[in-house]
Design a protein around this motif. Sequence first.
Motif, PDB file in Angstrom:
ATOM      1  N   ARG A  43      49.790  35.791  37.195  1.00  0.00           N
ATOM      2  CA  ARG A  43      49.951  37.213  37.485  1.00  0.00           C
ATOM      3  C   ARG A  43      48.646  37.791  38.007  1.00  0.00           C
ATOM      4  O   ARG A  43      47.587  37.206  37.840  1.00  0.00           O
ATOM      5  N   GLN A  44      48.742  38.957  38.594  1.00  0.00           N
ATOM      6  CA  GLN A  44      47.566  39.730  38.982  1.00  0.00           C
ATOM      7  C   GLN A  44      47.190  40.618  37.799  1.00  0.00           C
ATOM      8  O   GLN A  44      48.045  40.983  36.992  1.00  0.00           O
ATOM      9  N   PRO A  45      45.920  40.996  37.687  1.00  0.00           N
ATOM     10  CA  PRO A  45      45.574  41.930  36.607  1.00  0.00           C
ATOM     11  C   PRO A  45      46.221  43.290  36.873  1.00  0.00           C
ATOM     12  O   PRO A  45      46.444  43.664  38.029  1.00  0.00           O
ATOM     13  N   PRO A  46      46.536  44.029  35.817  1.00  0.00           N
ATOM     14  CA  PRO A  46      47.126  45.358  36.017  1.00  0.00           C
ATOM     15  C   PRO A  46      46.155  46.291  36.748  1.00  0.00           C
ATOM     16  O   PRO A  46      44.940  46.080  36.733  1.00  0.00           O
ATOM     17  N   ALA A  47      46.686  47.331  37.364  1.00  0.00           N
ATOM     18  CA  ALA A  47      45.893  48.235  38.206  1.00  0.00           C
ATOM     19  C   ALA A  47      44.702  48.840  37.462  1.00  0.00           C
ATOM     20  O   ALA A  47      43.597  48.901  38.008  1.00  0.00           O
ATOM     21  N   ASN A  48      44.896  49.268  36.221  1.00  0.00           N
ATOM     22  CA  ASN A  48      43.783  49.881  35.490  1.00  0.00           C
ATOM     23  C   ASN A  48      42.669  48.863  35.223  1.00  0.00           C
ATOM     24  O   ASN A  48      41.491  49.197  35.282  1.00  0.00           O
ATOM     25  N   LEU A  49      43.019  47.602  34.967  1.00  0.00           N
ATOM     26  CA  LEU A  49      42.014  46.564  34.758  1.00  0.00           C
ATOM     27  C   LEU A  49      41.312  46.224  36.074  1.00  0.00           C
ATOM     28  O   LEU A  49      40.095  46.025  36.101  1.00  0.00           O
ATOM     29  N   ARG A  50      42.060  46.202  37.180  1.00  0.00           N
ATOM     30  CA  ARG A  50      41.442  45.945  38.491  1.00  0.00           C
ATOM     31  C   ARG A  50      40.399  47.015  38.803  1.00  0.00           C
ATOM     32  O   ARG A  50      39.289  46.697  39.236  1.00  0.00           O
ATOM     33  N   ARG A  51      40.755  48.293  38.573  1.00  0.00           N
ATOM     34  CA  ARG A  51      39.798  49.380  38.826  1.00  0.00           C
ATOM     35  C   ARG A  51      38.555  49.230  37.946  1.00  0.00           C
ATOM     36  O   ARG A  51      37.429  49.389  38.407  1.00  0.00           O
ATOM     37  N   PHE A  52      38.761  48.895  36.665  1.00  0.00           N
ATOM     38  CA  PHE A  52      37.647  48.724  35.736  1.00  0.00           C
ATOM     39  C   PHE A  52      36.723  47.587  36.189  1.00  0.00           C
ATOM     40  O   PHE A  52      35.502  47.736  36.215  1.00  0.00           O
ATOM     41  N   ILE A  53      37.300  46.458  36.552  1.00  0.00           N
ATOM     42  CA  ILE A  53      36.504  45.299  36.986  1.00  0.00           C
ATOM     43  C   ILE A  53      35.728  45.627  38.255  1.00  0.00           C
ATOM     44  O   ILE A  53      34.540  45.306  38.365  1.00  0.00           O
ATOM     45  N   LEU A  54      36.375  46.260  39.220  1.00  0.00           N
ATOM     46  CA  LEU A  54      35.680  46.620  40.464  1.00  0.00           C
ATOM     47  C   LEU A  54      34.518  47.572  40.201  1.00  0.00           C
ATOM     48  O   LEU A  54      33.445  47.419  40.778  1.00  0.00           O
ATOM     49  N   ARG A  55      34.718  48.532  39.308  1.00  0.00           N
ATOM     50  CA  ARG A  55      33.636  49.452  38.936  1.00  0.00           C
ATOM     51  C   ARG A  55      32.508  48.687  38.253  1.00  0.00           C
ATOM     52  O   ARG A  55      31.334  48.855  38.574  1.00  0.00           O
ATOM     53  N   GLN A  56      32.867  47.824  37.318  1.00  0.00           N
ATOM     54  CA  GLN A  56      31.875  47.055  36.563  1.00  0.00           C
ATOM     55  C   GLN A  56      31.069  46.128  37.484  1.00  0.00           C
ATOM     56  O   GLN A  56      29.869  45.968  37.315  1.00  0.00           O
ATOM     57  N   GLN A  57      31.728  45.530  38.469  1.00  0.00           N
ATOM     58  CA  GLN A  57      31.068  44.612  39.404  1.00  0.00           C
ATOM     59  C   GLN A  57      30.484  45.342  40.613  1.00  0.00           C
ATOM     60  O   GLN A  57      29.973  44.703  41.533  1.00  0.00           O
ATOM     61  N   LYS A  58      30.577  46.661  40.628  1.00  0.00           N
ATOM     62  CA  LYS A  58      30.042  47.493  41.720  1.00  0.00           C
ATOM     63  C   LYS A  58      30.610  47.085  43.081  1.00  0.00           C
ATOM     64  O   LYS A  58      29.895  46.993  44.072  1.00  0.00           O
ATOM     65  N   GLU A  59      31.936  46.808  43.086  1.00  0.00           N
ATOM     66  CA  GLU A  59      32.654  46.467  44.323  1.00  0.00           C
ATOM     67  C   GLU A  59      32.083  45.230  45.019  1.00  0.00           C
ATOM     68  O   GLU A  59      32.110  45.123  46.238  1.00  0.00           O
ATOM     69  N   THR A  60      31.518  44.300  44.235  1.00  0.00           N
ATOM     70  CA  THR A  60      30.942  43.082  44.809  1.00  0.00           C
ATOM     71  C   THR A  60      31.613  41.848  44.228  1.00  0.00           C
ATOM     72  O   THR A  60      32.188  41.876  43.137  1.00  0.00           O
ATOM     73  N   CYS A  61      31.497  40.757  44.940  1.00  0.00           N
ATOM     74  CA  CYS A  61      32.046  39.473  44.514  1.00  0.00           C
ATOM     75  C   CYS A  61      31.303  38.973  43.276  1.00  0.00           C
ATOM     76  O   CYS A  61      30.068  38.985  43.238  1.00  0.00           O
ATOM     77  N   PHE A  62      32.022  38.530  42.286  1.00  0.00           N
ATOM     78  CA  PHE A  62      31.443  38.029  41.043  1.00  0.00           C
ATOM     79  C   PHE A  62      30.523  36.837  41.282  1.00  0.00           C
ATOM     80  O   PHE A  62      29.526  36.671  40.597  1.00  0.00           O
ATOM     81  N   TYR A  63      30.845  35.996  42.258  1.00  0.00           N
ATOM     82  CA  TYR A  63      30.088  34.766  42.485  1.00  0.00           C
ATOM     83  C   TYR A  63      28.937  34.929  43.471  1.00  0.00           C
ATOM     84  O   TYR A  63      27.839  34.469  43.200  1.00  0.00           O
ATOM     85  N   CYS A  64      29.167  35.568  44.608  1.00  0.00           N
ATOM     86  CA  CYS A  64      28.105  35.645  45.621  1.00  0.00           C
ATOM     87  C   CYS A  64      27.391  36.991  45.645  1.00  0.00           C
ATOM     88  O   CYS A  64      26.325  37.112  46.240  1.00  0.00           O
TER      89      CYS A  64
END
Length: 142
Positions: A43-64
């Motif tokens: 599954r894909q993460p739910p929308a609220n979790l996607r928004r949280f992760i993107l904010r936490q990662q500052k809209e950047t790729c986790f790996y690069c």
Amino acid sequence: MCPKCRHWALLDGSGHTRCCDVEIAETAERRAQRMSRGDGRRRQPPANLRRFILRQQKETCFYCGRIFGTVVWKDGKPFLLRLTWDHFIPFSLIRTNPGVNWVATCHLCNSFKSSLVFENPEEARVHVQRVFEKKGYTESEV
């Protein structure tokens, strides 16, 4: 696989491969066999979790660490880094979708990581960067 008993060897707490009470000297392959069952639905993460992760990662790729939408180059051709969602511990291994296992990645890093298992995020980042360079991707047009 253990050369002595021919069963799957396991990683101990220190990251060493062991079986039959002996450390296996050969370098363990980074692919793992699933030992547990989940619901088996990717599954894909739910929308609220996607928004949280993107904010936490500052809209950047986790790996690069590149911002999604950035252009990278290979053989004179531009590639726009698209957002994808990745299970840090591969779905093929755990067969579940826990919220803490999701990371936002660019499509290139997601494919470079594949279903490999890493001890920590830094080890995964080093691997992905090596593959990025090996495959000839660059930050600027050459």
